[in-house]
Design a protein around this motif. Structure first.
Motif, PDB file in Angstrom:
ATOM      1  N   GLU A 187      24.005  91.912  68.087  1.00 16.20           N
ATOM      2  CA  GLU A 187      23.022  93.115  67.501  1.00 16.20           C
ATOM      3  C   GLU A 187      22.690  92.992  66.194  1.00 16.20           C
ATOM      4  OE1 GLU A 187      24.611  97.285  69.535  1.00 16.20           O
ATOM      5  OE2 GLU A 187      25.862  96.268  68.307  1.00 16.20           O
ATOM      6  N   GLU A 188      23.556  92.340  65.349  1.00 15.08           N
ATOM      7  CA  GLU A 188      23.210  92.299  64.015  1.00 15.08           C
ATOM      8  C   GLU A 188      22.055  91.365  63.706  1.00 15.08           C
ATOM      9  OE1 GLU A 188      25.244  93.434  60.778  1.00 15.08           O
ATOM     10  OE2 GLU A 188      27.342  93.056  61.644  1.00 15.08           O
ATOM     11  N   VAL A 189      22.225  90.330  64.504  1.00 17.64           N
ATOM     12  CA  VAL A 189      21.332  88.937  64.495  1.00 17.64           C
ATOM     13  C   VAL A 189      19.797  89.436  65.260  1.00 17.64           C
ATOM     14  CG1 VAL A 189      20.608  86.711  65.050  1.00 17.64           C
ATOM     15  CG2 VAL A 189      23.093  87.095  63.947  1.00 17.64           C
ATOM     16  N   ASN A 235      36.186  92.549  68.236  1.00 16.09           N
ATOM     17  CA  ASN A 235      36.357  91.978  67.014  1.00 16.09           C
ATOM     18  C   ASN A 235      35.078  91.631  66.560  1.00 16.09           C
ATOM     19  OD1 ASN A 235      36.320  90.010  68.775  1.00 16.09           O
ATOM     20  ND2 ASN A 235      37.555  88.752  67.125  1.00 16.09           N
ATOM     21  N   ASP A 236      35.043  91.649  65.278  1.00 17.00           N
ATOM     22  CA  ASP A 236      33.806  91.116  64.826  1.00 17.00           C
ATOM     23  C   ASP A 236      33.736  90.741  63.187  1.00 17.00           C
ATOM     24  OD1 ASP A 236      31.709  93.386  63.138  1.00 17.00           O
ATOM     25  OD2 ASP A 236      33.452  94.060  64.372  1.00 17.00           O
ATOM     26  N   TYR A 237      33.314  89.781  62.885  1.00 17.20           N
ATOM     27  CA  TYR A 237      33.574  89.366  61.535  1.00 17.20           C
ATOM     28  C   TYR A 237      33.781  90.200  60.374  1.00 17.20           C
ATOM     29  CZ  TYR A 237      33.715  85.730  57.671  1.00 17.20           C
ATOM     30  OH  TYR A 237      33.862  84.998  56.356  1.00 17.20           O
ATOM     31  N   ASP A 238      32.689  90.937  60.402  1.00 16.22           N
ATOM     32  CA  ASP A 238      32.725  92.093  58.930  1.00 16.22           C
ATOM     33  C   ASP A 238      33.399  93.362  59.351  1.00 16.22           C
ATOM     34  OD1 ASP A 238      30.526  92.977  60.741  1.00 16.22           O
ATOM     35  OD2 ASP A 238      29.107  92.665  59.224  1.00 16.22           O
ATOM     36  N   GLY A 239      33.895  93.379  60.575  1.00 20.58           N
ATOM     37  CA  GLY A 239      34.548  94.583  60.963  1.00 20.58           C
ATOM     38  C   GLY A 239      33.786  95.831  60.862  1.00 20.58           C
ATOM     39  N   ASP A 240      32.299  95.928  61.066  1.00 19.78           N
ATOM     40  CA  ASP A 240      31.663  97.208  60.981  1.00 19.78           C
ATOM     41  C   ASP A 240      31.336  97.922  62.377  1.00 19.78           C
ATOM     42  OD1 ASP A 240      29.649  95.347  61.909  1.00 19.78           O
ATOM     43  OD2 ASP A 240      28.544  95.520  60.333  1.00 19.78           O
ATOM     44  N   GLY A 241      31.869  97.077  63.370  1.00 16.65           N
ATOM     45  CA  GLY A 241      31.669  97.724  64.696  1.00 16.65           C
ATOM     46  C   GLY A 241      30.228  97.463  65.479  1.00 16.65           C
ATOM     47  N   PRO A 248      25.574  89.667  59.698  1.00 16.56           N
ATOM     48  CA  PRO A 248      26.965  89.452  60.380  1.00 16.56           C
ATOM     49  C   PRO A 248      28.131  89.375  59.577  1.00 16.56           C
ATOM     50  CG  PRO A 248      25.590  87.744  61.167  1.00 16.56           C
ATOM     51  CD  PRO A 248      24.670  88.292  60.146  1.00 16.56           C
ATOM     52  N   THR A 249      27.990  88.911  58.483  1.00 20.05           N
ATOM     53  CA  THR A 249      28.861  88.524  57.501  1.00 20.05           C
ATOM     54  C   THR A 249      29.535  89.652  56.337  1.00 20.05           C
ATOM     55  OG1 THR A 249      27.869  87.285  55.587  1.00 20.05           O
ATOM     56  CG2 THR A 249      28.530  86.182  57.735  1.00 20.05           C
ATOM     57  N   GLY A 252      28.473  95.545  72.938  1.00 19.10           N
ATOM     58  CA  GLY A 252      29.515  96.638  72.804  1.00 19.10           C
ATOM     59  C   GLY A 252      29.353  97.765  73.791  1.00 19.10           C
ATOM     60  N   ALA A 253      28.444  97.769  74.372  1.00 20.56           N
ATOM     61  CA  ALA A 253      28.295  98.833  75.291  1.00 20.56           C
ATOM     62  C   ALA A 253      28.960  98.590  76.731  1.00 20.56           C
ATOM     63  CB  ALA A 253      26.921  99.627  75.429  1.00 20.56           C
TER      64      ALA A 253
END
Length: 455
Positions: free
Chosen positions: A187-189, A176-182, A196-197, A137-138
């Motif tokens: 990155e989450e995984v 866009n990402d599934y849980d909308g946290d930016g 990520p959910t 996302g950078a």
């Protein structure tokens, strides 16, 4: 046999075209997924929004605001904003693009049209070209995290040549990402080990005062506590917690920012205290050229009030400061982030007329009626308001003035000191000096102390 090999090599060199990859082609690797498979985010069909937050012209032609149009290109798809008119335009629109689910990088091109002609918004040509990383996302390219003019900001002045084609732009790229946290799926995984959910938006896992999405954007580790209430990497007097609080208004922890609240005394005897738009825009441009963002709250950020007319003295100035800036709350969060400016009629306690003065380390006044009296012509009046305001702000930033008058020899000797801090030029120049003009000049831009107002 050797002759046959030489013939084959020569034939290959003649028939094979040489390929010189561009900078962007060299830096964009397709389908390089670092072991995550063929789908960057298996939870969603990927898209990005390019948010055009603000565009302003750096060259200010009084009474002639330009037309502005923004164009964005992603994967040969085009988006164009409506046409705006103004020196400084906010919220120009959002360009939405679907992007491939199996590519790591996306090239984003942003153009600004000023009066129908392409403006310069980049340090490298006129167009702004961004390489967006779908994994993190950078982005980098013509704008990157930690660059001098700010992340998500670029301007034509960055090439070192300032001219009438230069504009500056603030933007963001949101995936866009599934849980909308930016936070991206990758990155989450692979970095944070979060789900990520399930949204992590606003979570402060390390309890250091700022949320995970802010630390992620600005390169901090959201699972390692840092003293963000003290950290001030750009030395602008705004600690990281305050930079986070001002994120809606373009705050960047690695680029210096100055915020000011303006309040105005009401009309009296047919004279209305003012700070014309061009007076502020001329100051914005002066600071921009030195990679400092100045932004004044004339109501834009929820501040700015009208103050009933009265004859002022020092005690009444303190009352106004407490009533209209602090709102009688010593812990008002604006204190320590904003300077405070009162645009008044005049002030008689000096025994003579003045264009302005500081009355606290973080507060100053500009005497608009006095300026209007001595500069009644429209263009000159706007320049004089800008010069007087920037003069008083200069004191807030630690600059001394040169107090000279035409009947003094020093006035005539100070010709080279071309700054609004020189009384000779306060009504004529909306800028500080860089020390390059010779005898008696001062290098003020390299000696600003932006954190002084906090002490």
């Amino acid at each position: 046999m050797k002759k046959i090999w030489l013939f084959c090599i020569a034939l290959f060199m003649v028939t094979t075209p040489f390929y010189n990859a561009t900078f962007f082609e060299q830096n964009v690797s397709h389908k390089s997924f670092l072991g995550i498979g063929d789908d960057v985010d298996p939870l969603v069909d990927l898209s990005i929004d390019v948010v055009i937050k603000r565009v302003r012209t750096i060259d200010i032609d009084i009474n002639q605001p330009p037309s502005i149009v923004v164009k964005v290109i992603v994967n040969e798809e085009n988006w164009q904003s409506e046409t705006f008119q103004g020196f400084d335009i906010m919220n120009l629109g959002t360009a939405h693009f679907d992007i491939p689910d199996d590519e790591e990088k996306v090239i984003v091109t942003i153009d600004v049209m000023k009066n129908g002609v392409q403006a310069d918004v980049s340090s490298n040509g006129n167009s702004l070209q961004i390489i967006y990383d779908v994994l993190t996302g950078a982005w980098n390219g013509d704008d990157w995290l930690g660059d001098e003019s700010g992340y998500g900001h670029a301007g034509g002045h960055e090439d070192g040549v300032v001219n009438e084609s230069d504009c500056e732009i603030w933007f963001d790229i949101v995936q866009n990402d599934y849980d909308g946290d930016g936070l991206t799926y990758w990155e989450e995984v692979n970095v944070y080990g979060t789900d990520p959910t399930k949204s992590d938006l606003g979570k402060d896992y390390d309890n250091d005062g700022v949320p995970i999405e802010w630390e992620d954007k600005w390169g901090y580790d959201p699972f390692k506590a840092e003293n963000h209430s003290k950290l001030d990497p750009d030395k602008d007097g705004l600690q990281n917690v305050e930079e986070w609080q001002m994120q809606e208004w373009f705050a960047d922890p690695f680029r210096q920012d100055i915020y000011i609240e303006n309040d105005y005394m009401e009309e009296h005897n047919g004279i209305k205290p003012m700070m014309p738009e061009e007076s502020l825009q001329l100051q914005y441009s002066a600071f921009t050229k030195h990679n400092i963002m100045l932004l004044v709250d004339n109501g834009l950020m929820g501040g700015s009030e009208e103050i009933p007319y009265e004859e002022l003295d020092w005690d009444k100035l303190n009352e106004i400061y407490n009533d209209y800036f602090l709102h009688n709350d010593e812990n008002n969060p604006r204190k320590g982030i904003f300077h405070y400016a009162i645009i008044i009629h005049d002030f008689k306690d000096f025994g003579r007329g003045v264009a302005g003065f500081n009355f606290k380390r973080d507060a100053f006044a500009v005497c608009s009626a006095y300026i209007q009296k001595w500069r009644p012509w429209e263009n000159a009046m706007k320049i004089a308001h800008g010069g007087a305001y920037m003069h008083e702000l200069g004191h807030q930033l630690g600059l001394p003035h040169l107090r000279v008058f035409p009947w003094q020899l020093l006035y005539w000797l100070s010709w080279n000191y071309k700054s609004c801090m020189n009384y000779r030029y306060t009504f004529k120049i909306v800028d500080y000096s860089d020390g390059s003009h010779g005898f008696m000049d001062r290098n003020e831009w390299d000696n600003l102390d932006l954190s002084r107002f906090e002490r």
